[in-house]
Design an enzyme around this catalytic site. Structure first.
Site, PDB file in Angstrom:
ATOM      1  N   GLY A   1      -4.393  -4.188  -4.263  1.00  0.00           N
ATOM      2  CA  GLY A   1      -5.407  -3.211  -4.639  1.00  0.00           C
ATOM      3  C   GLY A   1      -4.703  -1.937  -5.044  1.00  0.00           C
ATOM      4  CG  HIS A   2      -1.635  -1.882  -7.534  1.00  0.00           C
ATOM      5  ND1 HIS A   2      -0.827  -2.562  -8.406  1.00  0.00           N
ATOM      6  CD2 HIS A   2      -1.188  -2.199  -6.298  1.00  0.00           C
ATOM      7  CE1 HIS A   2       0.068  -3.250  -7.723  1.00  0.00           C
ATOM      8  NE2 HIS A   2      -0.130  -3.051  -6.441  1.00  0.00           N
TER       9      HIS A   2
ATOM     10  CD  GLN B   1       0.632  -8.755  -2.433  1.00  0.00           C
ATOM     11  OE1 GLN B   1       1.381  -9.404  -3.123  1.00  0.00           O
ATOM     12  NE2 GLN B   1      -0.608  -8.505  -2.784  1.00  0.00           N
TER      13      GLN B   1
ATOM     14  CG  ASP C   1      -1.768  -1.234   1.323  1.00  0.00           C
ATOM     15  OD1 ASP C   1      -2.236  -1.712   0.282  1.00  0.00           O
ATOM     16  OD2 ASP C   1      -1.913  -1.756   2.448  1.00  0.00           O
TER      17      ASP C   1
ATOM     18  CE  LYS D   1       3.005  -2.440  -4.437  1.00  0.00           C
ATOM     19  NZ  LYS D   1       2.645  -2.115  -3.044  1.00  0.00           N
TER      20      LYS D   1
HETATM   21  P1  IMP Z   1      -2.705 -12.798   1.860  1.00  0.00           P
HETATM   22  O1  IMP Z   1      -1.747 -12.265   0.854  1.00  0.00           O
HETATM   23  O2  IMP Z   1      -4.137 -12.526   1.546  1.00  0.00           O
HETATM   24  O3  IMP Z   1      -2.443 -14.248   2.196  1.00  0.00           O
HETATM   25  O4  IMP Z   1      -2.446 -12.005   3.237  1.00  0.00           O
HETATM   26  C1  IMP Z   1      -1.219 -12.133   3.968  1.00  0.00           C
HETATM   27  C2  IMP Z   1      -0.814 -10.805   4.564  1.00  0.00           C
HETATM   28  O5  IMP Z   1      -0.450  -9.892   3.527  1.00  0.00           O
HETATM   29  C3  IMP Z   1      -1.910 -10.104   5.366  1.00  0.00           C
HETATM   30  O6  IMP Z   1      -1.305  -9.391   6.429  1.00  0.00           O
HETATM   31  C4  IMP Z   1      -2.487  -9.128   4.365  1.00  0.00           C
HETATM   32  O7  IMP Z   1      -3.115  -8.036   4.995  1.00  0.00           O
HETATM   33  C5  IMP Z   1      -1.223  -8.714   3.644  1.00  0.00           C
HETATM   34  N1  IMP Z   1      -1.482  -8.229   2.282  1.00  0.00           N
HETATM   35  C6  IMP Z   1      -1.757  -8.965   1.184  1.00  0.00           C
HETATM   36  N2  IMP Z   1      -1.906  -8.179   0.114  1.00  0.00           N
HETATM   37  C7  IMP Z   1      -1.703  -6.925   0.534  1.00  0.00           C
HETATM   38  C8  IMP Z   1      -1.680  -5.660  -0.133  1.00  0.00           C
HETATM   39  O8  IMP Z   1      -1.861  -5.534  -1.350  1.00  0.00           O
HETATM   40  N3  IMP Z   1      -1.412  -4.587   0.658  1.00  0.00           N
HETATM   41  C9  IMP Z   1      -1.150  -4.690   1.975  1.00  0.00           C
HETATM   42  N4  IMP Z   1      -1.150  -5.847   2.634  1.00  0.00           N
HETATM   43  C10 IMP Z   1      -1.421  -6.950   1.917  1.00  0.00           C
END
Ligand code: IMP
Length: 432
Positions: free
Chosen positions: A40-41, A222, A13, A16
């Site tokens: 979520g871009h 991420q 977040d 990017k």
């Molecule tokens: P997962 O990727 O859904 O398995 O989540 C694993 C961890 O990564 C959790 O703490 C999510 O909140 C975090 N996470 C996954 N995608 C994002 C993102 O795009 N932005 C911020 N945190 C993310």
């Protein structure tokens, strides 16, 4: 040439989407290499907000080819919804989205299992996005995943699905819900039919583009601290957001990466569970969360993000792991109304100061951030368009970040729109 990577340096977040959007103005191809619809871009283009979960942000620029690489886990439902919503907003996606035949597919059972596992973890939950990301990567590593090539193959898909459902239903029965083969097949078969023309060996497409002198932008999702190996394991995602992830996630040799841009939020946020040394779980965090036109709430899940001060230990670690050439500092305007702005320069643990990020979570949790205080500027930066427009203290803050991380700043963002960007170095021109 060139190949440019945009990576998140913190816990995701960072902004990017905006950086990629600006850089793709001069790119020919945009490639996602890991993650899935957990991302979520947000991109504000021509006054309209687009939130992209899986399609590369490059889609918003006419003529840019968009590739979803083999390292991505693809949810066909989300992907097709996103394509339909882009088309409804007048974005032409026809023939512009290519999907790797080696990318693994996310099905409804991955999402059910993701949520069931989180419930079972109770207090030890990871705080996943519930999008079936981790469970799909488990299948990939366990070598039972359904890849895009299988998904669009009329013989392979039902065979692989049957094997998977037999296995998954054992687990889902415990969680109180099983799925029938025919229901899942009937639901997903039309989606496979729609996606079939987009599925191909994208490694050739990307490498041919680089060989042909095109500019290819690799779009990380991420952030470094959510990397499965280098992040705050197990509170991480299940892929490699770092720049090295491009090689395995898109089939590109390391030498084809010419430039890595690290995206840095001017403070720090994290969504989901796990350690966060500079977190301000107080009124400061609340102020950071709600300052500015777009608050700190997850674009995928709507969860409030945890907020805290900038952490130079994290940024130095990210600079090393990703080989950062430039920084893009985002959301500087959020700091417009603070008297003092602390930056964490080290972690105090057991009487000594750690300057690198520890692997043992207990140490991360127990360490105390060492702060250096920078004076705030107490005026709006939202209308700044060049470095000289920024208050002196804001420039000093940026200089200090660059000095602490040892990487020059190429771009500073002072608001969500494309115009609210200060270009210090034109990265694309530098690479020509
Ligand atoms: P997962 O990727 O859904 O398995 O989540 C694993 C961890 O990564 C959790 O703490 C999510 O909140 C975090 N996470 C996954 N995608 C994002 C993102 O795009 N932005 C911020 N945190 C993310």
């Amino acid at each position: 040439m060139p190949g440019i990577v945009v990576v998140g340096t913190q816990w995701g977040d960072e902004g990017k989407g905006k950086v990629v959007d600006l850089l793709t103005e001069k790119a020919d191809m945009a490639v996602r290499y890991q993650g899935g619809a957990n991302a979520g871009h947000t991109v504000i283009a021509d006054g309209r907000e687009f939130i992209l979960h899986i399609v590369p942000s490059g889609i918003l620029h006419d003529g840019v080819q968009c590739v979803i690489g083999n390292g991505v886990v693809v949810d066909p439902v989300v992907l097709l919804e996103e394509i339909d919503s882009l088309e409804a907003k007048g974005v032409d996606t026809d023939g512009r989205i290519l999907i790797s035949d080696r990318a693994n597919v996310i099905f409804s059972y991955h999402k059910l299992m993701d949520k069931a596992l989180e419930r079972m973890r109770g207090k030890g939950k990871i705080g996943t996005t519930g999008r079936g990301i981790g469970t799909a990567y488990v299948d990939k590593t366990a070598r039972v995943g359904v890849r895009m090539a299988d998904f669009v193959d009329e013989r392979s898909f039902p065979e692989k699905l049957e094997i998977n459902l037999r296995e998954k239903n054992g687990f889902l029965a415990d969680a109180g819900r099983t799925l029938s083969l025919s229901d899942v097949y009937e639901r997903y078969k039309p989606l496979a039919d729609r996606l079939r023309p987009m599925v191909m060996d994208t490694t050739h497409v990307v490498n041919r583009a680089l060989d042909g002198g095109m500019t290819v932008l690799f779009e990380g999702a991420q952030g470094t601290m959510l990397d499965i190996d280098y992040g705050t394991y197990p509170y991480v995602t299940s892929s490699h957001p770092i720049s090295g992830g491009v090689c395995v996630g898109a089939g590109v040799p390391p030498r084809r990466i010419d430039c890595v841009v690290g995206v840095v939020k001017a403070y720090t946020t994290r969504v989901g569970d796990g350690p966060f040394p500079t977190e301000q779980d107080n009124e400061v965090g609340e102020k950071l969360r709600n300052a500015g036109p777009i608050g700190e709430y997850g674009r995928t899940t709507g969860r409030p993000r945890r907020c805290g001060w900038l952490d130079a230990v994290v940024l130095r670690y990210a600079a090393m792991l990703n080989g950062l050439d430039y920084l893009a500092v985002m959301r500087l305007d959020i700091l417009d109304d603070f008297e003092v702005i602390p930056i964490c320069t080290g972690y105090r643990y057991n009487g000594s100061v750690l300057e690198s990020f520890p692997a043992l979570l207990r140490v991360v949790q127990e360490c105390e951030p060492v702060y250096e205080e920078m004076p705030g500027w107490r005026e709006s930066t939202a209308r700044a368009r060049k470095l000289e427009d920024l208050p002196k203290n804001a420039r000093a803050y940026l200089d200090r970040i660059s000095e602490l991380v040892g990487v020059p700043i190429a771009m500073v963002s002072v608001g969500p729109s494309r115009a609210q960007t200060l270009i210090l170095t034109d990265v694309m021109e530098q690479l020509r």
